[in-house]
Every structure is written in structure tokens, then in C-alpha cells.
Design a protein around this motif. Structure first.
Motif, short mmCIF file in Angstrom:
data_model
loop_
_atom_site.label_atom_id
_atom_site.label_comp_id
_atom_site.label_asym_id
_atom_site.label_seq_id
_atom_site.Cartn_x
_atom_site.Cartn_y
_atom_site.Cartn_z
N GLU A 416 5.56 -10.28 8.69
CA GLU A 416 5.70 -9.71 10.03
C GLU A 416 5.29 -8.23 10.03
O GLU A 416 4.57 -7.78 10.93
N TYR A 417 5.73 -7.48 9.03
CA TYR A 417 5.34 -6.07 8.93
C TYR A 417 3.82 -5.94 8.75
O TYR A 417 3.19 -5.05 9.32
N PHE A 418 3.24 -6.83 7.92
CA PHE A 418 1.81 -6.78 7.65
C PHE A 418 1.01 -7.02 8.92
O PHE A 418 0.03 -6.32 9.21
N THR A 419 1.48 -7.99 9.73
CA THR A 419 0.79 -8.32 10.99
C THR A 419 0.83 -7.14 11.96
O THR A 419 -0.13 -6.88 12.69
N LYS A 420 1.93 -6.38 11.92
CA LYS A 420 2.08 -5.23 12.80
C LYS A 420 1.36 -3.99 12.26
O LYS A 420 1.29 -2.97 12.94
N GLY A 421 0.84 -4.10 11.05
CA GLY A 421 0.16 -2.95 10.45
C GLY A 421 1.10 -1.94 9.84
O GLY A 421 0.72 -0.80 9.55
N ASP A 422 2.36 -2.33 9.63
CA ASP A 422 3.34 -1.45 8.98
C ASP A 422 3.28 -1.70 7.48
O ASP A 422 4.10 -2.41 6.89
N TRP A 423 2.26 -1.10 6.85
CA TRP A 423 2.01 -1.41 5.43
C TRP A 423 3.14 -0.95 4.50
O TRP A 423 3.51 -1.72 3.59
N PRO A 424 3.74 0.24 4.67
CA PRO A 424 4.82 0.65 3.75
C PRO A 424 6.00 -0.32 3.75
O PRO A 424 6.51 -0.68 2.69
N ASN A 425 6.42 -0.75 4.94
CA ASN A 425 7.53 -1.69 4.99
C ASN A 425 7.13 -3.07 4.49
O ASN A 425 7.96 -3.82 3.97
N ALA A 426 5.84 -3.41 4.65
CA ALA A 426 5.36 -4.67 4.10
C ALA A 426 5.47 -4.65 2.58
O ALA A 426 5.91 -5.61 1.95
N LYS A 428 7.54 -2.84 0.84
CA LYS A 428 8.95 -2.88 0.52
C LYS A 428 9.51 -4.31 0.58
O LYS A 428 10.27 -4.74 -0.30
N ALA A 429 9.12 -5.04 1.62
CA ALA A 429 9.60 -6.42 1.77
C ALA A 429 9.06 -7.32 0.66
O ALA A 429 9.80 -8.14 0.10
N TYR A 430 7.78 -7.18 0.35
CA TYR A 430 7.20 -8.01 -0.71
C TYR A 430 7.79 -7.66 -2.09
O TYR A 430 7.90 -8.52 -2.96
N THR A 431 8.16 -6.40 -2.27
CA THR A 431 8.83 -6.00 -3.52
C THR A 431 10.18 -6.71 -3.64
O THR A 431 10.56 -7.17 -4.72
N TYR A 444 3.35 -11.12 -5.55
CA TYR A 444 2.46 -10.10 -6.11
C TYR A 444 1.15 -10.01 -5.31
O TYR A 444 0.65 -8.92 -5.04
N SER A 445 0.59 -11.19 -4.95
CA SER A 445 -0.66 -11.21 -4.20
C SER A 445 -0.50 -10.59 -2.82
O SER A 445 -1.36 -9.82 -2.36
N ASN A 446 0.60 -10.91 -2.15
CA ASN A 446 0.83 -10.35 -0.82
C ASN A 446 1.04 -8.84 -0.88
O ASN A 446 0.55 -8.09 -0.03
N ARG A 447 1.76 -8.41 -1.91
CA ARG A 447 1.98 -6.96 -2.04
C ARG A 447 0.65 -6.25 -2.34
O ARG A 447 0.41 -5.13 -1.88
N ALA A 448 -0.23 -6.92 -3.11
CA ALA A 448 -1.54 -6.35 -3.41
C ALA A 448 -2.34 -6.13 -2.12
O ALA A 448 -3.03 -5.11 -1.96
N ALA A 449 -2.24 -7.07 -1.20
CA ALA A 449 -2.96 -6.94 0.08
C ALA A 449 -2.45 -5.73 0.86
O ALA A 449 -3.24 -4.97 1.44
N ALA A 450 -1.12 -5.54 0.87
CA ALA A 450 -0.55 -4.40 1.58
C ALA A 450 -0.91 -3.09 0.88
O ALA A 450 -1.21 -2.08 1.54
N LEU A 451 -0.91 -3.08 -0.44
CA LEU A 451 -1.28 -1.88 -1.19
C LEU A 451 -2.73 -1.50 -0.95
O LEU A 451 -3.08 -0.31 -0.85
N ALA A 452 -3.59 -2.50 -0.83
CA ALA A 452 -5.02 -2.23 -0.54
C ALA A 452 -5.18 -1.56 0.81
O ALA A 452 -6.03 -0.68 0.99
N LYS A 453 -4.35 -1.97 1.76
CA LYS A 453 -4.41 -1.34 3.08
C LYS A 453 -4.00 0.14 3.01
O LYS A 453 -4.44 0.96 3.80
N LEU A 454 -3.15 0.44 2.03
CA LEU A 454 -2.71 1.82 1.84
C LEU A 454 -3.65 2.58 0.90
O LEU A 454 -3.34 3.70 0.46
#
Length: 598
Positions: A416-426, A428-431, A444-454
Motif C-alpha cells: 500500500e505504501y509502495f503504491t502511494k509512492g511512500d518509499w521510506p514507509n514501504a 520499513k514495512a517490508y523490513t 527482500y525482493s519487495n524491499r529492493a524495489a522500494a530501495l531502488a526508488k530511493l
């Protein structure tokens, strides 16, 4: 007889005050010892000093510290011998050296105090010793709090008189001093004389107050001795020297495994205690633990040395009675504090308790006691145990945190955070998802996607590697890794990752990701081999032809044969590309423009 047997014999004679025989036994022990033993010389030095043979006592003490210069008690022996010979400055220096090596050495502290008092007396000024007697800056407060002098110190005039002596000892008129019996009582309190002693003598008897006080002290000591049917003590300086010299011999021989020996003075029953300990050691080695425990108890009853308690705890530990072992270690620690035992032996008590807690799976207390042991004395073995225990605590905490249901909740929250573009909270949630389900590659894969956005590409690659490690068939992790590598312009690594992904995808029999993989591969190749701004086509081809990977492919004899055959029969190239390794190389040449498909 062995050196150990002669030593035990000497200890026994010493305890019985048979000092001449003790010297003979220790001499035989020294002769029988295979290597120089500092403890034997220390023991013989003590025996010589007890015989008032301070010259020989000094020779043995100096030999002791020559053999082991880091043993504080050896310097006590040297100091005591110098004290007996009247060499006060040398005695003071050696007691100070002992305290440098062991700041808690009670014998050195007491000896140094006696030497300093003797030096002060020797250097006394015309103040008749009052300066030294009244030197304590907190003296008036102490006198007001002492029940023997509290009442009289309510008199301001008396308080003023005491303060005047402290400020200027030489200003006090001896006659005036003697006429006030309260001042004599105060002196007696300062010098530690029993206030129940007979009244001080008439002041006219002595010419100075220091002598009067000394006489009172002597009479008091004599009265106390008569009550015990004991002889009157000797002269003060001689008695002090003798008290230091008569310190019982130390006995500190190393033994195997768990059986330590303490460096503590022997007392009347030390020999019997050592004999009981020796029996306990033999029984321990035979694994007759109940009998060994009884022997160590007997040793403890004979002589208070916490080594015996440590040995008893070792037997209880081997017996499997961990609670009792911990209880014994606690007793050893408490007694060790009271007896001022060597900190190294107290450290062993803490470590042994830690081992017992470890056996009970009580990791928190095990770590606590290992840490306390290291505070007393740092050893590699205990340090390694502490670190291993702390690591295990973290592992168990992580395992206790695992919860698949909460992991799924965290995944949906991260999505949900990823869809909203809230990468830091994404992130945190995946962690949290990873902590709750550490074996699920998706976290790990989902967190990698969010980290790439950052734009945290190295961390994204690391997470993708972890996902691939957890699930080698997770093609999405390969693709995300390649994208992160492409963002960092690591073209060679991108192509390697994609080739691996293509092989895995085909091996799964699906190949549904091949199109995406090939598209990304071509993008990477295009960026890798595309013309640089201002570069002509010929210059681009020249640069590409020097690329190490391209050169390696073109120099491969097998590839040379395939390329030669393809010139005459282009359709044959398709057959060769069914080989994954050949396919990878052909695609690399196509991407570089060496092979043109049109």
C-alpha cells in the motif's frame, strides 16, 4: 620426597611455629624443584624473618622477585625483610611496588602504613610528635562522633585547643598540655588505645606528651595481655617488623583443568585443607563427584580459600547439579569479597556460574555472569563464550519474532505504501515482513524495489542477492537486480545477471519472462556499446572491438568456426543458438554490432 611434599611439610612446620624446621623443609623443596619456584623462596623468606634472620630473609625475597617480578607478594617479603633490618626507605619502596602490581593487597597497605609511621617518628621535629598525632584534617569531627570523647568535645575551649595544635603543633606548652587529662584521653583515642584502660599517669612523670601517650599505650597493651595470660608485646618497631615478617607462606601452585590454587597465606589448618583438596582432585578425576564434593567441603572447613568452593562447584557442574553449582559460585564470590581473594579466582567463580546458566539454557544470566567475569579478569575463553552467548540470544530473539500472519500483514502494508509512492514507509514495512518471515524471498525482493526508488541501488542489489539465495527460482529478483545494476551502469554485471535469469526461466519450463529479460538485455547492450557523443561510427566500432569480452568471444576457436559456418549458411546459426552458452555469446556480438541481423 618431591618438592611438593617438602613444601607441604614446611607449611606444616611454619603453622606450628617451628620456623627452623620450616627453613629446612623449604630448603629441601628448593633443591628438589625441577625449575626455580618463587613461592618456595617466599616461604623460606617468611620462615627466616620469623627467626629474626632478616639478612637471609632479604636474600630469599630478592630471589623470589627475580624469578617472578610480577608477583606482588614477593615484594611484600622484600619490604618486610628491609623493615626488619631497619631500612625503612627500601621497605617503603617495595611495599609501594607491591601496591602497583596489586592495588588491593591488604598486607602491602598495612605494611606501608607501618613503615610510614616509623619514618615519621624518625623524622620527628621539635613538636614532640604532636604534628603527626594530630595530622588528620577530619580529627575534630571524628572526636565529636566518638562516644569516648563526644561529651568533652562540647567544650569550645577544648575544641579550640585541638585546632591550635593541628595548626601549629610547636606552639603547645608541654606543661599546659599535661595539666589537661582530657587531652591525654584524646591522644589515647587518636592512637587507638582502649579507653577502659587505667587513668593516665601524673604529667610530671614524663617530659613530653608523646612519651606519656606511648607509656599509656604500653600499659594498656600489658593489661590486655594479662587478661589473656599472654606475654607483654615487644617494642613497637620490633613488633611491627615481626608482624610483617611472620606473614604465613603463600602456596600457589598451578594444577590441571579446574583445580586452581590460591596465592593466600596459610593458617593453622592450611596443610589439612590442602590434603583434603588433593583427595578431592583425585576423586574428581575418577568422576566420583559426591565424594569429591565432600572432600572440598572438608578443605573449606579447614581453611577459608574460595579455590575449594570453585572446585566444589566444578564437581557439582560435572555431576549435572547446575543449581547447586551456581549457589556454590555465589558463595565463593561473596566469601571472596570478604576475604579479599585474588580477582582472577573470583573471575573463575563468575565464569563457572555462567557455564552453569548456559547448561540451563538461561542465556541472559549466562551472558551476565560471563560479563562480570571479564570485569574481574579478561581471558579469551570467557570472552568467546560471552560473544557466542550474545549471538545465540539474538538468534533466539529473531526466531521468537517469526510470525507468518503478521508477515503477510506487513507485506500488504508495504504494498500500500509502495503504491502511494511512500518509499521510506514501504521499506520499513517490508523490513518488518523480513523479520516476521526471514525465509520468504518476496520480502527482500519487495524491499529492493522500494530501495531502488530511493536510489539506494547497492542496497537493492544486496537485497536481491538475499532473495535469490532464499529462492534461486525467483526470476523477479534477478530482473530487479539487473535494473539496479543498470542504473549504476554496471553493464557487464547486468548482462551476466540476465543471462543467469534467462537460463533459470527456461529451466523452469515456462520461459514467460524471457521477453522481458531479452528486452532488458538489449537495453543494457545498447547503452554499453552505443556511440559516445561526438564519436563517429568507425570510432565506435574501433572502441567496441577492443572490449575485453568481445575480444575473448572472437578469439574463441569454437565461436570462430560457428561464425565462419554462419557466413555460408545463416540458418545454421539458429541451431547453434540452442546451446545456452553459444546463445549468450551470439547475443553479446549482436548487441555490440559485430553481427548484424538485418
Amino acid at each position: 620426597m618431591s618438592a611438593e611434599e617438602y613444601k607441604a611439610e614446611g607449611n606444616k612446620h611454619f603453622a606450628a611455629k617451628e620456623f627452623t624446621k620450616a627453613v629446612e623443609s623449604f630448603t629441601k623443596a628448593i633443591a628438589a624443584s625441577e625449575t626455580p619456584n618463587h613461592v618456595l623462596y617466599s616461604n623460606r623468606s617468611g620462615a627466616y624473618a620469623s627467626l629474626k634472620n632478616f639478612k637471609n630473609a632479604l636474600e630469599d625475597a630478592e630471589e623470589c622477585v627475580k624469578i617472578n617480578g610480577s608477583w606482588a607478594k614477593g615484594y611484600n617479603r622484600v619490604a618486610a625483610a628491609h623493615f626488619g633490618l631497619g631500612d625503612l626507605d627500601d621497605a617503603k619502596r617495595n611495599y609501594e611496588r607491591a601496591l602497583e602490581l596489586d592495588a588491593n593487597n591488604a598486607m602491602a597497605k598495612e605494611g606501608l602504613k607501618s613503615v610510614e609511621n616509623a619514618i615519621n617518628s624518625r623524622n620527628a621535629k621539635p613538636d614532640m610528635g604532636l604534628g603527626a598525632i594530630f595530622s588528620d584534617p577530619n580529627l575534630i569531627t571524628r572526636l565529636k562522633n566518638n562516644p569516648k570523647t563526644a561529651e568533652m568535645m562540647k567544650d569550645p575551649a577544648l575544641v579550640q585547643k585541638v585546632a591550635k595544635i593541628q595548626t601549629n603543633p610547636g606552639s603547645m606548652d608541654p606543661t599546659e598540655f599535661m595539666t589537661d587529662s582530657r587531652m591525654m584521653t584524646i591522644m589515647a583515642v587518636i592512637m587507638g588505645i582502649d579507653m577502659d584502660a587505667p587513668e593516665p599517669p601524673h604529667p610530671d612523670t614524663y617530659k613530653d606528651p608523646a612519651a606519656a601517650a606511648a607509656k599509656v599505650a604500653a600499659e594498656e597493651a600489658a593489661a590486655a595481655a594479662e587478661k589473656k595470660d599472654a606475654p607483654v608485646p615487644k617494642k613497637e618497631a620490633e613488633a611491627k617488623a615481626e608482624s610483617k615478617a611472620d606473614a604465613d607462606p603463600e602456596d600457589a601452585d598451578p594444577e590441571d583443568v579446574v583445580m586452581e590454587e590460591a596465592e593466600e597465606p596459610v593458617i593453622d589448618n592450611k596443610a589439612e585443607a590442602d590434603a583434603a583438596k588433593a583427595r578431592g582432585n583425585d576423586l574428581y578425576k575418577k568422576r566420583e563427584f559426591d565424594s569429591a564434593i565432600a572432600a572440598y567441603n572438608e578443605a573449606w572447613e579447614h581453611h577459608k580459600d574460595i579455590t575449594y568452593l570453585n572446585n566444589r562447584a566444578a564437581a557439582e557442574y560435572e555431576k549435572g547439579d547446575y543449581d547447586e553449582a551456581i549457589k556454590t559460585c555465589e558463595e565463593a564470590i561473596q566469601q571472596g569479597r570478604e576475604l579479599r581473594a585474588d580477582y582472577k579466582i573470583v573471575a573463575k567463580s563468575f565464569a563457572r556460574a555462567g557455564n552453569a546458566y548456559l547448561k540451563k539454557e538461561d542465556l541472559e544470566n549466562a551472558a551476565k555472569y560471563f560479563d562480570k567475569s571479564l570485569t574481574e579478569h579478561r581471558t579469551p575463553d570467557v570472552l568467546n563464550k560471552l560473544r557466542a552467548t550474545q549471538r545465540e540470544i539474538k538468534v533466539r530473539e529473531a526466531q521468537a519474532y517469526i510470525d507468518p500472519e503478521k508477515a503477510e500483514q506487513a507485506r500488504l502494508e508495504g504494498k500500500e505504501y509502495f503504491t502511494k509512492g511512500d518509499w521510506p514507509n514501504a521499506v520499513k514495512a517490508y523490513t518488518e515482513m523480513i523479520k516476521r518471515a526471514p525465509e520468504d524471498a518476496r520480502g527482500y525482493s519487495n524491499r529492493a524495489a522500494a530501495l531502488a526508488k530511493l536510489l539506494s541501488f547497492p542496497d537493492a542489489v544486496q537485497d536481491c542477492n538475499k532473495a535469490i539465495e532464499k529462492d534461486p527460482s525467483f526470476i523477479r529478483a534477478y530482473i530487479r537486480k539487473a535494473n539496479a545494476q543498470l542504473a549504476m551502469r554496471e553493464y557487464s554485471q547486468v548482462m551476466e545477471t540476465l543471462n543467469e535469469a534467462r537460463e533459470k526461466d527456461l529451466a523452469l519450463g515456462e520461459g514467460k519472462n524471457v521477453s522481458e529479460i531479452d528486452g532488458l538485455f538489449n537495453k543494457a547492450a545498447s547503452q554499453r556499446f552505443s556511440a559516445i557523443e561526438g564519436e563517429t561510427p568507425e570510432q565506435t566500432m574501433e572502441r567496441v572491438s577492443r572490449d575485453p569480452e568481445i575480444v575473448s568471444i572472437l578469439q574463441d576457436p569454437v565461436m570462430q568456426g560457428i561464425l565462419g559456418q554462419a557466413k555460408e549458411n545463416p540458418a545454421a546459426l539458429q541451431d547453434h543458438m540452442k546451446n545456452p552458452e553459444v546463445n549468450k555469446k551470439i547475443n553479446m556480438l549482436i548487441a555490440a554490432g559485430v553481427i548484424r541481423t538485418r
